[in-house]
Motif scaffolding. Structure first.
Motif, mmCIF file in Angstrom:
data_model
loop_
_atom_site.group_PDB
_atom_site.id
_atom_site.type_symbol
_atom_site.label_atom_id
_atom_site.label_comp_id
_atom_site.label_asym_id
_atom_site.label_seq_id
_atom_site.Cartn_x
_atom_site.Cartn_y
_atom_site.Cartn_z
ATOM 1 N N GLY A 80 0.795 -1.227 0.000
ATOM 2 C CA GLY A 80 0.000 0.000 0.000
ATOM 3 C C GLY A 80 0.823 1.270 0.000
ATOM 4 O O GLY A 80 0.287 2.366 -0.031
ATOM 5 N N HIS A 81 2.154 1.114 0.058
ATOM 6 C CA HIS A 81 3.062 2.272 0.111
ATOM 7 C C HIS A 81 2.649 3.225 1.231
ATOM 8 O O HIS A 81 2.692 4.437 1.074
ATOM 9 C CB HIS A 81 3.152 2.979 -1.244
ATOM 10 N N GLN A 82 2.251 2.646 2.373
ATOM 11 C CA GLN A 82 1.853 3.431 3.539
ATOM 12 C C GLN A 82 2.984 3.390 4.565
ATOM 13 O O GLN A 82 3.241 2.344 5.162
ATOM 14 C CB GLN A 82 0.570 2.874 4.155
ATOM 15 N N PRO A 83 3.661 4.500 4.783
ATOM 16 C CA PRO A 83 4.736 4.531 5.782
ATOM 17 C C PRO A 83 4.152 4.488 7.198
ATOM 18 O O PRO A 83 3.024 4.899 7.433
ATOM 19 C CB PRO A 83 5.436 5.863 5.521
ATOM 20 N N THR A 84 4.932 3.973 8.112
ATOM 21 C CA THR A 84 4.552 3.939 9.524
ATOM 22 C C THR A 84 5.690 4.534 10.343
ATOM 23 O O THR A 84 6.835 4.091 10.223
ATOM 24 C CB THR A 84 4.291 2.496 10.002
ATOM 25 N N THR A 85 5.361 5.513 11.156
ATOM 26 C CA THR A 85 6.352 6.089 12.066
ATOM 27 C C THR A 85 6.355 5.267 13.345
ATOM 28 O O THR A 85 5.298 4.991 13.920
ATOM 29 C CB THR A 85 6.027 7.556 12.373
ATOM 30 N N ILE A 86 7.535 4.885 13.782
ATOM 31 C CA ILE A 86 7.704 4.092 14.996
ATOM 32 C C ILE A 86 8.543 4.911 15.970
ATOM 33 O O ILE A 86 9.593 5.433 15.611
ATOM 34 C CB ILE A 86 8.377 2.745 14.679
ATOM 35 N N ARG A 87 8.056 5.000 17.193
ATOM 36 C CA ARG A 87 8.703 5.824 18.214
ATOM 37 C C ARG A 87 9.279 4.928 19.301
ATOM 38 O O ARG A 87 8.602 4.081 19.843
ATOM 39 C CB ARG A 87 7.654 6.780 18.778
ATOM 40 N N ARG A 88 10.547 5.139 19.583
ATOM 41 C CA ARG A 88 11.187 4.468 20.718
ATOM 42 C C ARG A 88 11.122 5.382 21.935
ATOM 43 O O ARG A 88 10.943 4.943 23.043
ATOM 44 C CB ARG A 88 12.630 4.143 20.390
ATOM 45 N N SER A 89 11.302 6.663 21.683
ATOM 46 C CA SER A 89 11.190 7.702 22.710
ATOM 47 C C SER A 89 10.766 8.966 21.972
ATOM 48 O O SER A 89 10.588 8.958 20.761
ATOM 49 C CB SER A 89 12.529 7.911 23.420
ATOM 50 N N ASN A 90 10.619 10.065 22.695
ATOM 51 C CA ASN A 90 10.230 11.312 22.032
ATOM 52 C C ASN A 90 11.266 11.782 21.019
ATOM 53 O O ASN A 90 10.931 12.431 20.036
ATOM 54 C CB ASN A 90 9.966 12.404 23.056
ATOM 55 N N SER A 91 12.527 11.423 21.230
ATOM 56 C CA SER A 91 13.576 11.888 20.317
ATOM 57 C C SER A 91 14.036 10.826 19.328
ATOM 58 O O SER A 91 14.741 11.129 18.381
ATOM 59 C CB SER A 91 14.777 12.393 21.116
ATOM 60 N N GLU A 92 13.655 9.571 19.540
ATOM 61 C CA GLU A 92 14.068 8.500 18.641
ATOM 62 C C GLU A 92 12.861 7.993 17.868
ATOM 63 O O GLU A 92 11.993 7.325 18.418
ATOM 64 C CB GLU A 92 14.698 7.339 19.409
ATOM 65 N N ARG A 93 12.825 8.352 16.584
ATOM 66 C CA ARG A 93 11.726 7.958 15.705
ATOM 67 C C ARG A 93 12.316 7.429 14.408
ATOM 68 O O ARG A 93 13.351 7.894 13.949
ATOM 69 C CB ARG A 93 10.811 9.145 15.430
ATOM 70 N N ALA A 94 11.627 6.481 13.826
ATOM 71 C CA ALA A 94 12.036 5.916 12.541
ATOM 72 C C ALA A 94 10.778 5.725 11.704
ATOM 73 O O ALA A 94 9.673 5.729 12.236
ATOM 74 C CB ALA A 94 12.744 4.578 12.742
ATOM 75 N N VAL A 95 10.970 5.560 10.415
ATOM 76 C CA VAL A 95 9.838 5.354 9.518
ATOM 77 C C VAL A 95 10.052 4.052 8.771
ATOM 78 O O VAL A 95 11.104 3.844 8.158
ATOM 79 C CB VAL A 95 9.684 6.529 8.539
ATOM 80 N N LEU A 96 9.046 3.188 8.821
ATOM 81 C CA LEU A 96 9.059 1.935 8.074
ATOM 82 C C LEU A 96 8.429 2.189 6.713
ATOM 83 O O LEU A 96 7.274 2.604 6.624
ATOM 84 C CB LEU A 96 8.265 0.863 8.833
#
Length: 98
Positions: A25-41
């Motif tokens: 679906g080409h839908q990115p997901t933001t994943i948060r480890r903490s308020n300052s550590e974020r990544a996008v799948l």
């Protein structure tokens, strides 16, 4: 892209679904480890497209610098490091990216 982010534990439990959404679906997901550590799948295809767009943007910056030199608007420079070159061209330093 949504500004909502999944916590890392929640993303872990939904990983198969999230990967499927990214790939099909080409839908990115933001994943948060903490308020300052974020990544996008994102899908590998979307990642490759982002890299290609980045290379084209960087090539445009370099081409413009060469053209500006040809018009006498920019002096020829010598750099003591790649980091200095990238900084002068206002480009992200590739060695700082994983």
């Amino acid at each position: 892209m949504s500004t909502d982010a999944l916590g890392i534990a929640e993303a872990r439990t939904q990983l198969g679904t999230l990967v499927s959404r990214a790939v099909h679906g080409h839908q990115p997901t933001t994943i948060r480890r903490s308020n300052s550590e974020r990544a996008v799948l994102i899908s590998e295809q979307d990642y490759e497209e982002l890299l290609r767009a980045r290379r084209e943007l960087e090539a445009g910056h370099v081409a413009e610098a060469i053209a500006a030199h040809g018009r006498g608007e920019r002096e020829m420079m010598t750099y003591d490091s790649k980091a200095a070159l990238y900084a002068d061209l206002d480009l992200p330093n590739p060695s700082q990216h994983s």
